[in-house]
Design an enzyme around this catalytic site. Structure first.
Site, PDB file in Angstrom:
ATOM      1  N   LYS A 127     -14.064  -6.352  -9.951  1.00 21.85           N
ATOM      2  CA  LYS A 127     -15.464  -6.507 -10.392  1.00 21.85           C
ATOM      3  C   LYS A 127     -15.759  -5.603 -11.591  1.00 21.85           C
ATOM      4  CE  LYS A 127     -16.787  -5.648  -6.139  1.00 21.85           C
ATOM      5  NZ  LYS A 127     -15.597  -5.963  -5.330  1.00 21.85           N
ATOM      6  N   VAL A 129      -3.702  -0.171  -3.125  1.00 18.24           N
ATOM      7  CA  VAL A 129      -4.059  -1.596  -3.183  1.00 18.24           C
ATOM      8  C   VAL A 129      -5.522  -1.695  -2.779  1.00 18.24           C
ATOM      9  CG1 VAL A 129      -3.638  -3.926  -2.333  1.00 18.24           C
ATOM     10  CG2 VAL A 129      -1.710  -2.375  -2.656  1.00 18.24           C
ATOM     11  N   ASP A 130      -6.389  -1.806  -3.760  1.00 14.75           N
ATOM     12  CA  ASP A 130      -7.821  -1.954  -3.495  1.00 14.75           C
ATOM     13  C   ASP A 130      -8.119  -3.434  -3.318  1.00 14.75           C
ATOM     14  OD1 ASP A 130     -10.563  -1.139  -3.342  1.00 14.75           O
ATOM     15  OD2 ASP A 130     -10.828  -1.949  -5.356  1.00 14.75           O
ATOM     16  N   SER A 149     -12.256  -6.250  -4.511  1.00 19.59           N
ATOM     17  CA  SER A 149     -11.709  -5.052  -5.157  1.00 19.59           C
ATOM     18  C   SER A 149     -12.445  -4.648  -6.431  1.00 19.59           C
ATOM     19  CB  SER A 149     -10.229  -5.240  -5.479  1.00 19.59           C
ATOM     20  OG  SER A 149     -10.039  -5.978  -6.678  1.00 19.59           O
ATOM     21  N   GLU A 162      -5.459   6.926  -0.363  1.00 19.03           N
ATOM     22  CA  GLU A 162      -6.035   6.367   0.853  1.00 19.03           C
ATOM     23  C   GLU A 162      -5.097   6.397   2.048  1.00 19.03           C
ATOM     24  OE1 GLU A 162      -8.618   2.471   2.195  1.00 19.03           O
ATOM     25  OE2 GLU A 162      -7.433   2.380   0.377  1.00 19.03           O
ATOM     26  N   ASP A 166       0.827  -1.208   0.000  1.00 22.51           N
ATOM     27  CA  ASP A 166       0.000   0.000   0.000  1.00 22.51           C
ATOM     28  C   ASP A 166       0.858   1.253   0.000  1.00 22.51           C
ATOM     29  OD1 ASP A 166      -3.100  -0.667   0.636  1.00 22.51           O
ATOM     30  OD2 ASP A 166      -1.815  -2.133   1.625  1.00 22.51           O
ATOM     31  N   THR A 212      -7.332  -5.144  -0.094  1.00 19.56           N
ATOM     32  CA  THR A 212      -6.133  -5.605   0.603  1.00 19.56           C
ATOM     33  C   THR A 212      -6.312  -7.008   1.179  1.00 19.56           C
ATOM     34  OG1 THR A 212      -5.850  -3.288   1.230  1.00 19.56           O
ATOM     35  CG2 THR A 212      -4.329  -4.864   2.180  1.00 19.56           C
ATOM     36  N   LYS A 214     -23.935  -2.985  -5.581  1.00 13.08           N
ATOM     37  CA  LYS A 214     -23.441  -2.815  -4.223  1.00 13.08           C
ATOM     38  C   LYS A 214     -24.377  -1.893  -3.458  1.00 13.08           C
ATOM     39  CE  LYS A 214     -19.594  -1.682  -1.229  1.00 13.08           C
ATOM     40  NZ  LYS A 214     -18.241  -1.103  -1.079  1.00 13.08           N
TER      41      LYS A 214
END
Length: 447
Positions: free
Chosen positions: A358, A212-213, A355, A143, A119, A215, A372
């Site tokens: 999708k 890093v989406d 993450s 982030e 990250d 994690t 979602k």
């Protein structure tokens, strides 16, 4: 063909290669691009009087007309793709170490989501590349912060991040980027990470990064993504998704993740069958989205690196469609999406993926629907959606909130004003069907 004027005003670093898209001549005049080739095939008028590159790895400065930069963000896309591609290989190395060794380098944030060396390292790398390209005042929203890394007790962790960053930057020439003259020290790495500030999300134009989406997927050897987007006036104008475990070949998706990891380790790194990583990207208004494989072996990056166009699926019958939803139940309602899927006649099992992969699955046509619906109190963050939204839209899909309105990225770090949830579909007809089903089911839900 439209062309730019010859009044060069903006400098962008660029390393020319023997096989790069420009000839070995001094660029003196106008840059132009053809609509037919989009940003994958722009050309440059050159002077034959001055040789510009005498060796493959000689660095240079390309002066690009500011009008050209604003026309489609072609150059920004190229720089962003190179940076994300480099970050993907960094993540692959770190993930392999995590899976083969201990989890000493995995820590938790206040919200209990794990943060790894990757990250912070990716954030430092992308921040450094963008600031080298556009100046230290470039606005980046990301982030991670440096609070945990700056503690006296985190000396070993910081040393690991600094080492990882410098190992990655040493590879910069391989990606057509100029690395630093000397290794970055801890102070420089912390500055690169902290250059990314949430305050930048209030501006009219800024980059947004999720280093890093997913994690949890990263730590478990599963799917994750590096997501980078450029926002202008509340809308993404370019998006790049690095998906180090997302295969170029669709048939690899049929394997369970554990088997895929085993197969990838047993297969030669230069084999086509080990082509398990990819980078997807698009620019607003281009009408196309692209997917390229990660580098294998000692290959060098030559833009656009074997990119191929991707399109969303043509399926518009819910009975034949596949829908994606988050793996984690903490911030989304699986029960509501399951009920919704049943009400519209979805028969296929949901594709639960960590993450923004999708979004990649829908853009590439591996699935048709992503829904979602957050649990009460959870707010969606802009870096979790910006890049993926644009890529799906340019691949021919539709992404809105559950009320059918476009997502607004202009209100800070959160998607404020979101109507119930997010719906992404492969086409308008399928999207209308899902929107209607949400309206019919919402009042009876407990969300």
């Amino acid at each position: 063909m439209s062309s730019c004027t010859s009044s060069f005003s903006t400098k962008v670093p660029h390393t020319f290669r023997k096989n790069d898209i420009f000839p070995k001549k001094q660029i003196l005049g106008t840059l132009s691009w053809t609509k037919k080739d989009s940003y994958l095939g722009f050309t440059a008028q050159t002077s034959s009087q001055t040789d510009f590159v005498s060796a493959m790895d000689e660095d240079c400065k390309l002066e690009v007309n500011s009008a050209y930069i604003s026309d489609g963000y072609s150059k920004e896309v190229e720089i962003a793709v190179r940076a994300v591609h480099m970050a993907c290989l960094l993540c692959q190395r770190v993930q392999e170490n995590l899976l083969s060794e201990s989890s000493e380098h995995v820590h938790s944030k206040e919200d209990d989501s794990p943060v790894t060396i990757a990250d912070w390292s990716v954030q430092a790398i992308v921040s450094w590349v963008l600031s080298e390209a556009y100046g230290s005042n470039v606005s980046i929203v990301a982030e991670e912060d440096v609070e945990a890394l700056s503690k006296a007790s985190a000396t070993g962790l910081l040393e690991a991040v600094v080492r990882t960053v410098n190992e990655c930057l040493a590879d910069a020439p391989r990606f057509g980027l100029k690395g630093p003259d000397t290794d970055l020290d801890a102070k420089a790495v912390l500055e690169a990470i902290s250059r990314c500030s949430l305050a930048g999300a209030r501006g009219s134009k800024f980059w947004v990064l999720d280093p890093v989406d997913g994690t949890l997927g990263f730590v478990r050897g599963d799917q994750y993504a590096i997501a980078l987007a450029l926002i202008k006036d509340g809308e993404p104008v370019l998006g790049v998704l690095g998906c180090p475990n997302y295969p170029m070949k669709k048939e690899w998706l049929s394997y369970q993740n554990g088997y895929r990891r085993i197969l990838s380790r047993l297969t030669s790194s230069t084999s086509e069958s080990s082509d398990r990583g990819s980078v997807l990207y698009a620019r607003k208004g281009g009408g196309k989205a692209w997917m390229q494989p990660l580098l294998r072996g000692e290959n060098k990056f030559v833009w656009p690196n074997s990119a191929r166009e991707i399109r969303v699926s043509s399926i518009d019958n819910p009975a034949l469609a596949t829908f994606c939803e988050p793996v984690e139940k903490a911030n989304s309602s699986h029960s509501f999406t399951a009920g919704l899927a049943h009400s519209v006649g979805l028969r296929n099992q949901p594709l639960r993926v960590y993450s923004m992969v999708k979004y990649a699955a829908i853009a590439r046509g591996d699935a048709e629907i992503y829904m979602k619906f957050a649990r009460a109190g959870y707010k969606e963050k802009i870096w979790d959606h910006a890049a993926g939204v644009l890529i799906i839209e340019e691949a021919g899909g539709v992404v809105t909130d559950a009320g059918g309105q476009p997502l607004d990225f202009s209100k800070g770090e959160y998607l404020e004003g979101l109507d119930r949830g997010i719906i992404a579909c492969a086409g308008a007809k399928l999207h209308e069907t899902i929107i209607g089903a949400v309206d019919a089911s919402w009042n009876s839900s407990s969300l």
